[in-house]
Design a protein around this motif. Structure first.
Motif, mmCIF file in Angstrom:
data_model
loop_
_atom_site.group_PDB
_atom_site.id
_atom_site.type_symbol
_atom_site.label_atom_id
_atom_site.label_comp_id
_atom_site.label_asym_id
_atom_site.label_seq_id
_atom_site.Cartn_x
_atom_site.Cartn_y
_atom_site.Cartn_z
ATOM 1 N N SER A 258 0.834 -1.210 0.000
ATOM 2 C CA SER A 258 0.000 0.000 0.000
ATOM 3 C C SER A 258 0.861 1.249 0.000
ATOM 4 O O SER A 258 0.574 2.221 -0.721
ATOM 5 C CB SER A 258 -0.922 -0.006 1.222
ATOM 6 O OG SER A 258 -1.799 -1.113 1.195
ATOM 7 N N ALA A 259 1.925 1.243 0.812
ATOM 8 C CA ALA A 259 2.793 2.418 0.895
ATOM 9 C C ALA A 259 3.502 2.690 -0.422
ATOM 10 O O ALA A 259 3.624 3.837 -0.861
ATOM 11 C CB ALA A 259 3.809 2.242 2.027
ATOM 12 N N VAL A 260 3.978 1.634 -1.088
ATOM 13 C CA VAL A 260 4.630 1.810 -2.388
ATOM 14 C C VAL A 260 3.624 2.318 -3.412
ATOM 15 O O VAL A 260 3.938 3.196 -4.228
ATOM 16 C CB VAL A 260 5.270 0.484 -2.863
ATOM 17 C CG1 VAL A 260 5.714 0.579 -4.315
ATOM 18 C CG2 VAL A 260 6.464 0.135 -1.987
ATOM 19 N N VAL A 267 10.088 1.768 0.118
ATOM 20 C CA VAL A 267 9.528 1.863 1.468
ATOM 21 C C VAL A 267 10.189 0.803 2.340
ATOM 22 O O VAL A 267 10.524 -0.283 1.860
ATOM 23 C CB VAL A 267 8.002 1.644 1.443
ATOM 24 C CG1 VAL A 267 7.436 1.549 2.856
ATOM 25 C CG2 VAL A 267 7.308 2.783 0.688
ATOM 26 N N ARG A 268 10.367 1.117 3.633
ATOM 27 C CA ARG A 268 10.821 0.113 4.591
ATOM 28 C C ARG A 268 9.970 0.187 5.841
ATOM 29 O O ARG A 268 9.489 1.243 6.235
ATOM 30 C CB ARG A 268 12.302 0.240 4.915
ATOM 31 C CG ARG A 268 12.703 1.324 5.860
ATOM 32 C CD ARG A 268 14.122 1.106 6.400
ATOM 33 N NE ARG A 268 15.090 0.743 5.392
ATOM 34 C CZ ARG A 268 16.048 -0.161 5.589
ATOM 35 N NH1 ARG A 268 16.159 -0.776 6.753
ATOM 36 N NH2 ARG A 268 16.903 -0.440 4.628
ATOM 37 N N SER A 291 10.825 -6.985 9.980
ATOM 38 C CA SER A 291 11.160 -5.819 9.172
ATOM 39 C C SER A 291 11.093 -6.188 7.694
ATOM 40 O O SER A 291 11.262 -7.361 7.321
ATOM 41 C CB SER A 291 12.556 -5.282 9.510
ATOM 42 O OG SER A 291 13.541 -6.252 9.239
ATOM 43 N N SER A 292 10.843 -5.174 6.851
ATOM 44 C CA SER A 292 10.671 -5.405 5.423
ATOM 45 C C SER A 292 11.154 -4.202 4.633
ATOM 46 O O SER A 292 11.199 -3.081 5.151
ATOM 47 C CB SER A 292 9.193 -5.670 5.082
ATOM 48 O OG SER A 292 8.673 -6.741 5.831
ATOM 49 N N VAL A 293 11.495 -4.455 3.371
ATOM 50 C CA VAL A 293 11.888 -3.405 2.431
ATOM 51 C C VAL A 293 11.216 -3.704 1.100
ATOM 52 O O VAL A 293 11.083 -4.875 0.716
ATOM 53 C CB VAL A 293 13.418 -3.354 2.256
ATOM 54 C CG1 VAL A 293 13.800 -2.426 1.132
ATOM 55 C CG2 VAL A 293 14.095 -2.910 3.539
ATOM 56 N N THR A 319 20.060 -3.470 5.688
ATOM 57 C CA THR A 319 21.022 -2.369 5.663
ATOM 58 C C THR A 319 20.425 -1.162 4.939
ATOM 59 O O THR A 319 19.522 -1.303 4.108
ATOM 60 C CB THR A 319 22.316 -2.803 4.950
ATOM 61 O OG1 THR A 319 21.988 -3.250 3.625
ATOM 62 C CG2 THR A 319 22.976 -3.946 5.712
ATOM 63 N N PRO A 320 20.937 0.043 5.236
ATOM 64 C CA PRO A 320 20.345 1.255 4.658
ATOM 65 C C PRO A 320 20.369 1.303 3.127
ATOM 66 O O PRO A 320 19.575 2.025 2.527
ATOM 67 C CB PRO A 320 21.208 2.373 5.256
ATOM 68 C CG PRO A 320 21.743 1.803 6.523
ATOM 69 C CD PRO A 320 21.976 0.351 6.234
ATOM 70 N N ASP A 321 21.286 0.553 2.492
ATOM 71 C CA ASP A 321 21.383 0.625 1.030
ATOM 72 C C ASP A 321 20.531 -0.423 0.314
ATOM 73 O O ASP A 321 20.604 -0.564 -0.903
ATOM 74 C CB ASP A 321 22.836 0.472 0.593
ATOM 75 C CG ASP A 321 23.426 -0.886 0.974
ATOM 76 O OD1 ASP A 321 22.801 -1.604 1.787
ATOM 77 O OD2 ASP A 321 24.515 -1.221 0.472
ATOM 78 N N THR A 322 19.711 -1.162 1.076
ATOM 79 C CA THR A 322 18.944 -2.251 0.471
ATOM 80 C C THR A 322 17.998 -1.745 -0.605
ATOM 81 O O THR A 322 17.874 -2.348 -1.685
ATOM 82 C CB THR A 322 18.149 -3.008 1.548
ATOM 83 O OG1 THR A 322 19.059 -3.513 2.529
ATOM 84 C CG2 THR A 322 17.384 -4.172 0.939
ATOM 85 N N GLU A 323 17.322 -0.625 -0.328
ATOM 86 C CA GLU A 323 16.372 -0.105 -1.309
ATOM 87 C C GLU A 323 17.056 0.204 -2.644
ATOM 88 O O GLU A 323 16.554 -0.148 -3.717
ATOM 89 C CB GLU A 323 15.699 1.165 -0.785
ATOM 90 C CG GLU A 323 14.756 0.928 0.392
ATOM 91 C CD GLU A 323 15.437 1.084 1.739
ATOM 92 O OE1 GLU A 323 14.783 1.510 2.690
ATOM 93 O OE2 GLU A 323 16.648 0.779 1.830
ATOM 94 N N SER A 324 18.220 0.854 -2.571
ATOM 95 C CA SER A 324 18.916 1.211 -3.814
ATOM 96 C C SER A 324 19.412 -0.034 -4.543
ATOM 97 O O SER A 324 19.440 -0.067 -5.780
ATOM 98 C CB SER A 324 20.089 2.149 -3.514
ATOM 99 O OG SER A 324 21.053 1.514 -2.679
#
Length: 559
Positions: A258-260, A267-268, A291-293, A319-324
């Motif tokens: 939904s957020a995406v 989104v995470r 947790s999810s990404v 990790t913070p770079d997972t989305e990228s």
């Protein structure tokens, strides 16, 4: 400088040299951490020397421990930051710290832990890696007198070596991670380039992303509307993991999908407590996810779907770079979708061209039969009537009318043959089996038929099969010099299977521009396949498969 000062300096330089040698050799960070703790403990000397790493959530993790009370601080143990103690003060200030009267001044969980170990004074120095506070080295003593005034400076000498070891390890890890990521992307890109079905690409992307980024569960969903998402592919890290349910799932806000959908951006969710909606409840309660990404999948600027990763409750967030890093995979998915849509559009276009050609053939055949042939037949009757009415005394005129009647009959036969070649009427009236039997009777060579259709098929399928046999018989007679042809037709399930074999000279090659090229185009336009086997001296075999269902509209290839 006194002899004692020189001895201390020599010992310190020797300790630093031993650690530097480990770093230069590319020793693992764990080996360097253990060596530094031991060197510090023996050099200063103290009762306890530790090294800790700062983790998310204001947590401190022990990565090395040396000394008589080191069993109280085992490697891997954690503690919460807070209060007055070496770990907390260094974390909050980023500067060296000294606490000389630990029993009176220390507080917080870590302060109590160190105080209970009998520590009376302690010094800590921050470990800075590439400008970021990474952790702390500390030395602690149970003696009444405070640690020497130069303790902070001496610890700082080791922190620089530790920072170098960590940076080196991170660089090696980053290179290894990049290589793994590029290999994963290359494998998926190869599938896309080969034009494999979209479902295979979706499954491959989900598995590659899940494995590469350390997920427990990974999945891909497609937005069916602004109200629902359907899961197309899933990947579990372990076979026993609870599978993701395809859905469709309602978009109720708060959850990843939904957020995406609402933002069109990655989104995470690092804490599912309080997240509303049935998707979130299922992920949290049924799957045990903490947790999810997720990252959006865009098809030519349009939000098409979502690629998501899940990590189980109690594990570290992504990790913070997972989305990228997910973006590289979503771009390949978008390419696969675009390719599939383009191929579907091409197939639909080819099918329309074939259908239009067949309609034209049918119209020409109908015009020839209903108009021209009928007119020729009428002219023939009129001519015969005139010929019959000529008096006997005009025998010369009667003789001239006879060859005209014969030529008119010949023209009528030619028109009938052309009509049959354009679109055989028997195919429309009696079906494929009757049309093939007619072809066999007209063939200049023996044709053995094994026909097991058992039912009428969609017209475009019967036309394609008819022309396949017709072209094969022509080629066998004109080019292969065959003495016999064997034709086998079957319809197991939704597929028409056609095998045509001759005993000719072989050597047929569709690439040379033979009639097999047009035949192949027609069959492929209907979603079928044509395989040609024609070794020199061993005859030619055509293996043909055509979907035998009557499609309403062309479908985009999908999972």
């Amino acid at each position: 400088m006194s002899a004692d000062d020189l001895r201390v300096l020599a010992e310190e330089q020797a300790a630093l040299r031993r650690v530097a040698t480990l770093v230069a050799r590319g020793a693992t960070p764990e080996e360097v951490f253990a060596a530094v703790a031991e060197e510090v403990g023996q050099l200063i000397p103290v009762d306890l020397a530790t090294m800790c790493r700062y983790d998310s959530g204001r947590m401190l993790t022990f990565v090395a421990s040396w000394g008589g009370v080191s069993e109280r601080f085992p490697v891997g143990s954690q503690g919460a930051l807070g209060g007055i103690n070496v770990g907390t003060v260094v974390f909050e200030t980023g500067r060296p710290v000294r606490i000389d009267h630990y029993a009176e001044r220390a507080s917080g969980a870590q302060g109590a832990r160190v105080r209970d170990a009998g520590v009376r004074s302690a010094v800590g120095t921050p470990i800075i890696v590439e400008g970021r506070l990474w952790g702390v080295i500390s030395a602690a003593s149970s003696l009444e007198q405070p640690l020497p005034p130069d303790t902070e400076a001496r610890l700082a000498s080791f922190t620089e070596l530790v920072a170098t070891a960590i940076a080196n390890a991170q660089s090696r890890a980053a290179l290894a991670r990049l290589a793994q990521e590029q290999a994963a992307l290359r494998r998926v890109a190869t599938l896309v380039a080969r034009g494999v079905p979209s479902g295979e690409v979706f499954a491959a992307v989900t598995a590659e992303a899940g494995q590469l980024l350390g997920a427990h569960l990974a999945g891909m969903g497609r937005y069916e509307s602004d109200q629902a998402v359907t899961v197309l592919a899933t990947w579990p890290a372990e076979d026993g993991d609870h599978p993701l349910v395809p859905g469709p799932w309602p978009l109720e806000g708060g959850d990843l999908a939904s957020a995406v959908f609402q933002t069109g951006r990655p989104v995470r969710i690092d804490d599912y407590r309080g997240v509303p909606g049935r998707i979130a409840a299922f992920v949290r309660d049924e799957l045990g996810i903490g947790s999810s990404v997720a990252s959006p999948i865009l098809d030519e600027g349009r939000l098409w779907g979502v690629l998501f990763l899940h990590s189980k409750l109690g594990r570290q967030p992504f990790t913070p770079d997972t989305e990228s890093r997910l973006t590289g995979f979503t771009e390949l998915v978008a390419t696969a979708i675009a390719n599939a849509e383009n191929l579907a559009a091409l197939a639909a276009s080819r099918a329309r061209i074939v259908a239009a050609a067949d309609d034209t053939r049918r119209r020409i055949e109908r015009d020839l039969h209903d108009r021209i042939q009928q007119q020729l037949a009428s002219l023939m009757l009129d001519l015969r009537t005139v010929q019959a009415s000529v008096p006997a005394r005009f025998g010369e005129l009667h003789g001239k009318l006879s060859p005209i009647a014969e030529r008119l009959a010949s023209v009528s036969d030619q028109v009938r043959a052309i009509s049959h070649g354009v679109h055989p009427a028997i195919l429309s009236k009696s079906g494929l089996e009757s049309a093939l039997k007619s072809l066999a009777l007209q063939s200049v060579m023996p044709v053995e038929l094994h026909l097991r259709a058992g039912r009428r098929l969609p017209e475009h399928v019967e036309v394609a099969a008819y022309y396949a046999v017709s072209e094969a018989l022509t080629n066998a007679a004109k080019h292969a010099h065959a003495s016999a042809v064997h034709v086998e037709l079957d319809t197991p399930g939704p597929i028409l299977q056609l095998a045509i074999r001759d005993d000719g000279i072989g050597g047929a090659d569709p690439a040379n521009g033979s009639g097999l090229v047009g035949l192949s185009d027609r069959i492929e336009a209907l979603g079928g396949t044509l395989e040609v086997s024609s070794p020199a001296g061993s005859g030619t075999t055509l293996l043909i498969e055509i979907p035998a269902e009557d499609p309403s509209t062309p479908q985009v290839p999908g999972p």
